[in-house]
Design a protein around this motif. Structure first.
Motif, PDB file in Angstrom:
ATOM      1  N   ALA A  69       0.816  -1.280  -0.112  1.00 25.24           N
ATOM      2  CA  ALA A  69      -0.053  -0.088  -0.143  1.00 25.24           C
ATOM      3  C   ALA A  69       0.977   1.465  -0.039  1.00 25.24           C
ATOM      4  O   ALA A  69       0.523   2.417  -0.613  1.00 25.24           O
ATOM      5  CB  ALA A  69      -0.903   0.048   1.096  1.00 25.24           C
ATOM      6  N   GLU A  70       2.131   1.252   0.592  1.00 25.35           N
ATOM      7  CA  GLU A  70       2.960   2.361   0.864  1.00 25.35           C
ATOM      8  C   GLU A  70       3.472   2.672  -0.742  1.00 25.35           C
ATOM      9  O   GLU A  70       3.703   3.829  -1.074  1.00 25.35           O
ATOM     10  CB  GLU A  70       3.944   2.263   1.875  1.00 25.35           C
ATOM     11  N   ALA A  71       3.975   1.736  -1.296  1.00 26.02           N
ATOM     12  CA  ALA A  71       4.424   1.944  -2.646  1.00 26.02           C
ATOM     13  C   ALA A  71       3.457   2.153  -3.489  1.00 26.02           C
ATOM     14  O   ALA A  71       3.716   2.975  -4.388  1.00 26.02           O
ATOM     15  CB  ALA A  71       5.116   0.394  -3.149  1.00 26.02           C
ATOM     16  N   PHE A  72       2.139   1.719  -3.599  1.00 27.53           N
ATOM     17  CA  PHE A  72       1.156   2.348  -4.136  1.00 27.53           C
ATOM     18  C   PHE A  72       0.721   3.747  -4.113  1.00 27.53           C
ATOM     19  O   PHE A  72       0.430   4.502  -5.069  1.00 27.53           O
ATOM     20  CB  PHE A  72      -0.319   1.238  -3.892  1.00 27.53           C
ATOM     21  N   TYR A  73       0.740   4.200  -2.840  1.00 26.99           N
ATOM     22  CA  TYR A  73       0.502   5.574  -2.484  1.00 26.99           C
ATOM     23  C   TYR A  73       1.676   6.401  -3.074  1.00 26.99           C
ATOM     24  O   TYR A  73       1.471   7.425  -3.697  1.00 26.99           O
ATOM     25  CB  TYR A  73       0.728   5.768  -0.941  1.00 26.99           C
ATOM     26  N   ALA A  74       2.773   5.975  -3.018  1.00 29.99           N
ATOM     27  CA  ALA A  74       3.792   6.850  -3.885  1.00 29.99           C
ATOM     28  C   ALA A  74       3.764   6.889  -5.004  1.00 29.99           C
ATOM     29  O   ALA A  74       4.113   7.754  -6.007  1.00 29.99           O
ATOM     30  CB  ALA A  74       5.221   6.105  -3.208  1.00 29.99           C
ATOM     31  N   ALA A  75       3.369   5.868  -5.722  1.00 32.33           N
ATOM     32  CA  ALA A  75       3.254   5.701  -7.225  1.00 32.33           C
ATOM     33  C   ALA A  75       2.025   6.622  -7.670  1.00 32.33           C
ATOM     34  O   ALA A  75       2.190   7.449  -8.726  1.00 32.33           O
ATOM     35  CB  ALA A  75       2.613   4.268  -7.480  1.00 32.33           C
ATOM     36  N   VAL A  76       1.103   6.612  -6.816  1.00 30.78           N
ATOM     37  CA  VAL A  76      -0.133   7.614  -7.189  1.00 30.78           C
ATOM     38  C   VAL A  76       0.547   8.913  -7.140  1.00 30.78           C
ATOM     39  O   VAL A  76      -0.131   9.954  -7.934  1.00 30.78           O
ATOM     40  CB  VAL A  76      -1.406   7.287  -6.132  1.00 30.78           C
ATOM     41  N   ASN A  77       1.350   9.471  -6.284  1.00 25.73           N
ATOM     42  CA  ASN A  77       1.822  10.707  -5.883  1.00 25.73           C
ATOM     43  C   ASN A  77       3.106  11.072  -6.495  1.00 25.73           C
ATOM     44  O   ASN A  77       3.656  11.924  -6.060  1.00 25.73           O
ATOM     45  CB  ASN A  77       1.528  11.186  -4.579  1.00 25.73           C
ATOM     46  N   ARG A  78       3.410  10.287  -7.283  1.00 30.11           N
ATOM     47  CA  ARG A  78       4.883  10.314  -7.987  1.00 30.11           C
ATOM     48  C   ARG A  78       5.286  11.759  -8.668  1.00 30.11           C
ATOM     49  O   ARG A  78       4.203  11.988  -9.429  1.00 30.11           O
ATOM     50  CB  ARG A  78       5.246   9.179  -8.803  1.00 30.11           C
ATOM     51  N   VAL A  79       6.138  12.325  -8.393  1.00 25.97           N
ATOM     52  CA  VAL A  79       6.479  13.770  -9.032  1.00 25.97           C
ATOM     53  C   VAL A  79       7.498  13.557 -10.248  1.00 25.97           C
ATOM     54  O   VAL A  79       8.405  13.062 -10.068  1.00 25.97           O
ATOM     55  CB  VAL A  79       6.893  14.690  -7.940  1.00 25.97           C
ATOM     56  N   HIS A  80       7.041  13.884 -11.411  1.00 15.22           N
ATOM     57  CA  HIS A  80       7.749  13.863 -12.533  1.00 15.22           C
ATOM     58  C   HIS A  80       7.321  14.865 -13.593  1.00 15.22           C
ATOM     59  O   HIS A  80       6.418  15.472 -13.508  1.00 15.22           O
ATOM     60  CB  HIS A  80       7.594  12.461 -13.231  1.00 15.22           C
ATOM     61  N   SER A  81       8.329  15.215 -14.434  1.00 15.84           N
ATOM     62  CA  SER A  81       8.182  16.307 -15.376  1.00 15.84           C
ATOM     63  C   SER A  81       7.356  15.971 -16.707  1.00 15.84           C
ATOM     64  O   SER A  81       7.817  15.786 -17.756  1.00 15.84           O
ATOM     65  CB  SER A  81       9.610  16.991 -15.688  1.00 15.84           C
ATOM     66  N   GLY A  82       6.014  15.445 -16.513  1.00 10.75           N
ATOM     67  CA  GLY A  82       5.431  15.030 -17.572  1.00 10.75           C
ATOM     68  C   GLY A  82       4.739  16.095 -18.546  1.00 10.75           C
ATOM     69  O   GLY A  82       5.015  17.146 -18.006  1.00 10.75           O
ATOM     70  N   TYR A  83       4.417  15.426 -19.691  1.00 11.38           N
ATOM     71  CA  TYR A  83       3.894  16.428 -20.782  1.00 11.38           C
ATOM     72  C   TYR A  83       2.654  16.899 -20.433  1.00 11.38           C
ATOM     73  O   TYR A  83       2.157  18.055 -20.610  1.00 11.38           O
ATOM     74  CB  TYR A  83       4.195  15.678 -22.147  1.00 11.38           C
ATOM     75  N   ILE A  84       1.764  15.957 -20.075  1.00 12.33           N
ATOM     76  CA  ILE A  84       0.260  16.351 -20.030  1.00 12.33           C
ATOM     77  C   ILE A  84      -0.161  16.922 -18.661  1.00 12.33           C
ATOM     78  O   ILE A  84      -0.181  16.247 -17.655  1.00 12.33           O
ATOM     79  CB  ILE A  84      -0.333  14.679 -20.187  1.00 12.33           C
ATOM     80  N   ARG A  85      -1.106  17.880 -18.771  1.00 13.83           N
ATOM     81  CA  ARG A  85      -1.533  18.798 -17.833  1.00 13.83           C
ATOM     82  C   ARG A  85      -2.415  17.838 -17.023  1.00 13.83           C
ATOM     83  O   ARG A  85      -2.290  17.721 -15.779  1.00 13.83           O
ATOM     84  CB  ARG A  85      -2.505  19.835 -18.137  1.00 13.83           C
ATOM     85  N   THR A  86      -3.481  17.078 -17.484  1.00 10.84           N
ATOM     86  CA  THR A  86      -4.538  16.292 -16.836  1.00 10.84           C
ATOM     87  C   THR A  86      -3.628  15.072 -16.086  1.00 10.84           C
ATOM     88  O   THR A  86      -4.429  14.524 -15.290  1.00 10.84           O
ATOM     89  CB  THR A  86      -5.498  15.667 -17.771  1.00 10.84           C
ATOM     90  N   GLU A  87      -2.696  14.742 -16.283  1.00  9.56           N
ATOM     91  CA  GLU A  87      -1.868  13.701 -15.888  1.00  9.56           C
ATOM     92  C   GLU A  87      -0.770  14.277 -14.715  1.00  9.56           C
ATOM     93  O   GLU A  87      -0.205  13.339 -14.177  1.00  9.56           O
ATOM     94  CB  GLU A  87      -1.138  12.735 -16.830  1.00  9.56           C
ATOM     95  N   ALA A  88      -0.556  15.386 -14.575  1.00 11.55           N
ATOM     96  CA  ALA A  88       0.325  16.012 -13.831  1.00 11.55           C
ATOM     97  C   ALA A  88       0.060  15.785 -12.513  1.00 11.55           C
ATOM     98  O   ALA A  88      -0.888  15.811 -11.952  1.00 11.55           O
ATOM     99  CB  ALA A  88       0.418  17.495 -14.234  1.00 11.55           C
ATOM    100  N   ASP A  89       1.146  15.403 -11.657  1.00 12.78           N
ATOM    101  CA  ASP A  89       1.249  15.472 -10.253  1.00 12.78           C
ATOM    102  C   ASP A  89       0.806  16.688  -9.619  1.00 12.78           C
ATOM    103  O   ASP A  89       0.760  17.814 -10.272  1.00 12.78           O
ATOM    104  CB  ASP A  89       2.618  14.895  -9.651  1.00 12.78           C
ATOM    105  N   GLU A  90       0.453  16.896  -8.419  1.00 10.30           N
ATOM    106  CA  GLU A  90       0.226  18.151  -7.487  1.00 10.30           C
ATOM    107  C   GLU A  90       0.997  19.148  -7.506  1.00 10.30           C
ATOM    108  O   GLU A  90       0.775  20.365  -7.526  1.00 10.30           O
ATOM    109  CB  GLU A  90      -0.413  17.759  -6.062  1.00 10.30           C
ATOM    110  N   VAL A  91       2.410  18.780  -7.738  1.00  9.19           N
ATOM    111  CA  VAL A  91       3.608  19.903  -7.616  1.00  9.19           C
ATOM    112  C   VAL A  91       3.625  20.417  -8.887  1.00  9.19           C
ATOM    113  O   VAL A  91       3.798  21.855  -9.033  1.00  9.19           O
ATOM    114  CB  VAL A  91       4.770  19.191  -7.227  1.00  9.19           C
ATOM    115  N   HIS A  92       3.523  19.834  -9.991  1.00  6.57           N
ATOM    116  CA  HIS A  92       3.735  20.453 -11.207  1.00  6.57           C
ATOM    117  C   HIS A  92       2.442  20.900 -11.928  1.00  6.57           C
ATOM    118  O   HIS A  92       2.404  21.805 -12.773  1.00  6.57           O
ATOM    119  CB  HIS A  92       4.141  19.306 -12.338  1.00  6.57           C
ATOM    120  N   TYR A  93       1.471  20.549 -11.512  1.00  2.90           N
ATOM    121  CA  TYR A  93       0.058  20.866 -12.229  1.00  2.90           C
ATOM    122  C   TYR A  93      -0.202  22.497 -12.448  1.00  2.90           C
ATOM    123  O   TYR A  93      -0.428  22.671 -13.491  1.00  2.90           O
ATOM    124  CB  TYR A  93      -1.324  20.479 -11.586  1.00  2.90           C
ATOM    125  N   ASN A  94       0.043  22.981 -11.478  1.00  3.79           N
ATOM    126  CA  ASN A  94      -0.097  24.586 -11.488  1.00  3.79           C
ATOM    127  C   ASN A  94       0.675  25.192 -12.375  1.00  3.79           C
ATOM    128  O   ASN A  94       0.487  26.291 -12.820  1.00  3.79           O
ATOM    129  CB  ASN A  94      -0.106  25.218 -10.222  1.00  3.79           C
TER     130      ASN A  94
END
Length: 492
Positions: free
Chosen positions: A323-348
């Motif tokens: 469950a902890e690894a799953f939580y980390a995957a859900v909230n993984r921070v990465h510089s992706g291209y797609i706005r709708t798939e962006a993490d909470e840090v990059h989204y804004n």
């Protein structure tokens, strides 16, 4: 009948026709035959001409002149506030312009979808030029010599200005960039989910999650679309999602996000049905609901713990060790291209880029022909990654094809409002995390329904949030929440 009664009866029919127009848009995005696009553009244009004629009908002006707002009860006065504002804007726009915009944006939406699928920016640019020309014309008519972008922004967030939002974005950007740099320098990169997740299972889980978050299936439905959206209000509120069998989070969190929008519309006081108060008061407040459902609730450690178990039950393997690894995957921070798939840090940061670009487009300092280069240059500067193809860049969002200039900043404004609501929510519900760990969102969604959703358009946008939270909305609670969450997750 009094002037007020006559106006309300007339407005009831106008609201009903607007719902029909919205249903045509839903149909176009979900089940309409591809070959029907040209005819649908004419249908939508014809209906928009009827709506514009009603919104500018001289009788509306006569009724407004005859009504003393001070003599009305608070609900009546709130209805009048909306109608007066809408009428003042509508009479500035020629019917031919409104109908032309409806036709062109309906056609442009289909062309955008084709261009996105083919990664062909050139296929989209001519119709984008048409949309821009008409939106600038609309902005000039509405602005009365003022700021063109503000005139468009007012459609989505009444009372907001680009200067005010730009100043808030400047304050936010510093802390967001600092947090991102600390995360990227932490030497930790949580694993993505591994495996294949069949569409049938994803949609089954999405349906279950929507139910958990309070979506009323008697008055709604879930379909697939290229770009997830919600549509309708009152007793017919529809949501959409999309599926990638390698990434179940795309489907799941798109669904939860749209459920937030849908539950807002479903939660409005039924007495406001087909009145000016019967829809969300602004897109910023609307986004506060979708973002708090998706992020502060849906991506929380307690809820993802429950979700991990459901993933195992449906797919046999949740794609993560525990469950902890799953939580980390859900909230993984990465510089992706797609706005709708962006993490909470990059989204804004995605939103801030689009805000700056569309202000330039409306001002005329950036043309459609130069948009792709401007996008790619800014994206690489802000995210440190070169855009690999247009569908991951300038063609990823539907908004500009359908003329939604001024809409993008409301996403971040919604995040700011969600940060404030999350602070108030946890203060009011000290046992919330224990409930979320069981997949029970009822206390949280009930609180949001009572303090935000049921009011519909009764209050002004900022007043809704301030009354719910007990303080004036600002960006600090959101930034504090992000710092606390990701400092813990990345051991900063």
């Amino acid at each position: 009948m009094t002037a007020f009664d006559s106006l309300m009866a007339f407005q009831h029919e106008t609201e009903a026709l607007a719902q029909v127009a919205g249903r045509l848009g839903w149909d176009q995005e979900t089940v309409m035959p591809r070959g029907a696009a040209a005819q649908r553009a004419e249908e939508i244009g014809a209906l928009e001409a009827v709506l514009h004629a009603r919104r500018t009908d001289p009788r509306v002006g006569d009724w407004l002149s005859a009504i003393d707002d001070a003599a009305l009860d608070p609900v009546g006065a709130a209805k009048m506030r909306h109608i007066r504002r809408s009428y003042a804007r509508a009479v500035k726009l020629p019917e031919t312009l409104s109908a032309a915009l409806a036709r062109v944006t309906s056609r442009a939406q289909g062309i955008w979808a084709e261009a996105r699928a083919a990664d062909d920016v050139g296929h989209f640019l001519p119709v984008l030029e048409e949309v821009l020309r008409l939106k600038r014309e609309e902005a000039a008519a509405l602005a009365d010599g003022g700021d063109l972008y503000d005139a468009l922004l007012d459609d989505y967030e009444p009372g907001a200005t680009a200067a005010e939002i730009g100043a808030m974005f400047d304050r936010m950007r510093t802390r967001l960039v600092m947090l991102r740099e600390r995360i990227m320098g932490a030497g930790r990169d949580p694993a993505r989910l591994s495996g294949q997740f069949p569409e049938e299972g994803q949609l089954r889980l999405a349906h279950e999650a929507a139910t958990r978050f309070g979506y009323d299936w008697r008055h709604g439905r879930l379909d697939k679309a290229v770009h997830p959206f919600s549509s309708g209000s009152g007793t017919d509120v529809r949501i959409t999602t999309r599926v990638d069998e390698r990434d179940p989070f795309n489907c799941l969190y798109s669904t939860i996000h749209e459920v937030g929008h849908g539950c807002y519309e479903q939660g409005i006081d039924p007495a406001y049905l087909l009145t000016p108060l019967g829809a969300g008061v602004s897109m910023g407040v609307h986004e506060s609901q979708s973002r708090i459902y998706e992020n502060q609730l849906g991506r929380s450690r307690p809820f993802t713990g429950w979700l991990f178990g459901r993933m195992q039950s449906i797919f046999g393997d949740a794609g993560a060790a525990d469950a902890e690894a799953f939580y980390a995957a859900v909230n993984r921070v990465h510089s992706g291209y797609i706005r709708t798939e962006a993490d909470e840090v990059h989204y804004n940061l995605h939103i801030m880029m689009r805000f700056d670009l569309e202000r330039q487009l409306i001002a005329g300092t950036l043309g459609a022909a130069d948009l792709e280069e401007a996008w790619n240059t800014r994206f690489e500067h802000d995210f440190g990654v070169a855009v690999d193809r247009p569908s991951n860049g300038v063609l990823q969002d539907v908004h500009w094809s359908v003329g939604l200039f001024g809409y993008f900043p409301t996403y971040t404004l919604g995040n700011v409002y969600a940060g404030c609501l999350n602070l108030a929510l946890h203060s009011a519900l000290p046992d919330l995390d224990a409930a979320l760990a069981k997949g029970d969102t009822g206390a949280a969604t009930g609180w949001l329904r009572e303090h935000v959703q049921r009011h519909g358009g009764f209050h002004e946008p900022k007043a809704v949030i301030e009354q719910a939270c007990g303080f004036e909305p600002n960006e600090v609670p959101l930034l504090d929440y992000l710092d606390a969450k990701f400092n813990a997750l990345y051991h900063l």
